[in-house]
Scaffold this active site. Structure first.
Site, short mmCIF file in Angstrom:
data_model
loop_
_atom_site.label_atom_id
_atom_site.label_comp_id
_atom_site.label_asym_id
_atom_site.label_seq_id
_atom_site.Cartn_x
_atom_site.Cartn_y
_atom_site.Cartn_z
N ASP A 324 61.01 89.51 21.26
CA ASP A 324 62.37 88.79 20.55
C ASP A 324 63.13 89.48 19.73
OD1 ASP A 324 61.97 86.58 22.29
OD2 ASP A 324 60.95 85.23 20.64
N GLU A 350 67.67 89.48 28.95
CA GLU A 350 68.03 90.69 28.19
C GLU A 350 69.32 91.28 28.56
OE1 GLU A 350 65.43 92.20 31.78
OE2 GLU A 350 65.50 90.29 30.59
#
Length: 427
Positions: A324, A350
């Site tokens: 994260d 992502e």
């Protein structure tokens, strides 16, 4: 806001009736039976917002009270309501001349007192309201009148004498209420201002009150058709202006809070909570409209599709919290490198899409290269991070749809990944 009232009534059934009514409007109620007791409270610093007095008191009458109040500097402006069983026109006239705000016959108390108190409380609350009022009026007498009327409030009044000046100020400032005269000098009309404001797509819902010296059904219909919310006949009554100003300002504040809540909900709908970037919902709701404008007005749009390299390995090796952090670091780099008119979108886990209106493919290639270098130099817990970038533009493929251009940028990204990652490629 604490509202105080001082009641001077002999201890009778009437006093209990009045007290029960007052509890609906005032938080702090002082009940006394004599002028002496009332003055003692006032001298001790207990200044009320309103005084209610009976005509006959245990140590005098209301005129003794009024005379004593005149000598007290700090309470001279506090309004007084008179309750009396005397239906004597001379008494009522004398009381009003001495400054009594309203005379209510005791038989009318259950019906009339609540209405008077409701209006009075609005005026008290108006003194604590904040906001900006735009006032269009070409007569100095009325300009002075309104400014003096609102002098005791926290409201700011901006006065103008022409539609052009008023409209310019309106467009450049936040306005909570507009008050305009109907007939102005040099061919101007307040309705010109009303219509122009209603055409403003962002601020056109501001409440508007029109002052008019010609109160006819035809005139009222004309005002409402133009977009006015309300009107006040000239010469205006002070109480009518105060109450209507309070009502419309309060309504505006409520609507502003509602709009803010709607914006917050919209933000939740189109924003990614982890990164602060847009999510994919923005594509259908906003990007499609931007794309259609670009086609219509013949301007270019650049597309960048980016994907963090070997992100699964980072997640597996260092955990999701570190993953994260990596995503947030890249998202912040994107935010730092795009304009307010660009769209930074978290497209997948992502994977990120950046859309840049009015930029051609060469410009977005440079933009992608800047972000690639900045990410390469970033450091998240000692981990080396890179990303691959695919670029295209509407100018390169003018016959393609928005969805097809996103797919082309994705294909360019795939090429960048195939050629070793940490690079920028275009199609």
């Amino acid at each position: 806001m604490m509202r105080k009232i001082l009641v001077i009534l002999p201890v009778t059934f009437l006093r209990k009736l009045v007290e029960d009514i007052l509890k609906n409007y005032f938080h702090d109620i002082s009940l006394v039976a004599t002028v002496k007791e009332a003055l003692s409270l006032i001298k001790a610093g207990q200044i009320p917002d309103l005084i209610i007095s009976s005509y006959i008191l245990e140590d005098g009458d209301v005129f003794d009270l009024l005379e004593a109040l005149e000598k007290e500097q700090k309470i001279q402006k506090v309004p007084v309501l008179l309750l009396t069983s005397e239906e004597d026109p001379e008494l009522i006239e004398r009381a009003l001349k001495k400054g009594v705000l309203e005379v209510i016959l005791k038989k009318d108390i259950p019906k009339k007192l609540p209405k008077v108190l409701k209006d009075f409380v609005r005026i008290i609350e108006l003194q604590h309201l904040e906001g900006n009022i735009l006032y269009l009026e070409d007569t100095n007498l009325y300009i002075k009148f309104l400014n003096q009327l609102l002098l005791q409030t926290k409201l700011k009044v901006f006065s103008f004498q022409t539609v052009e000046e008023a409209l310019k100020f309106f467009e450049q400032n936040d306005i909570d209420l507009v008050i305009t005269d109907y007939i102005l000098g040099v061919g101007d009309s307040g309705l010109d201002l009303v219509r122009s404001i209603r055409e403003n797509p962002e601020k056109g819902d501001v409440p508007i009150i029109v002052l008019t010296g010609y109160d006819t059904p035809a005139r009222r219909i004309e005002l409402f058709k133009a977009g006015a919310d309300d009107y006040i006949p000239k010469p205006p009554l002070k109480e009518e202006i105060l109450i209507k100003v309070f009502n419309y300002l309060t309504k505006k504040k409520v609507l502003d809070r509602l709009k803010e809540k709607i914006r917050e909900l919209e933000s939740l709908y189109i924003k990614d909570p982890l990164t602060g970037l847009y999510n994919r919902n923005v594509i259908e709701d906003f990007l499609l409209k931007e794309f259609e404008r670009a086609k219509r007005h013949n301007y270019d749009i650049g597309f960048i599709m980016a994907d963090l390299d070997k992100f699964k390995e980072i997640n597996d090796k260092f955990g999701h919290l570190t993953g994260d952090k990596v995503i947030k670091t890249f998202a912040q780099i994107i935010l730092n490198n795009i304009r307010k008119t660009d769209y930074g979108i978290r497209y997948g886990g992502e994977e990120f899409l950046i859309v840049c209106p009015h930029m051609d493919y060469q410009q977005v290639i440079r933009k992608a290269e800047e972000m690639r270098k900045e990410l390469e130099e970033a450091n998240v817990d000692g981990i080396k991070i890179t990303a691959s970038f695919g670029v295209t533009s509407l100018g390169l493929h003018p016959d393609k749809s928005l969805e097809e251009l996103i797919d082309i940028a994705d294909q360019a990204l795939y090429n960048a990944k195939s050629l070793g990652r940490n690079t920028v490629k275009f199609l």
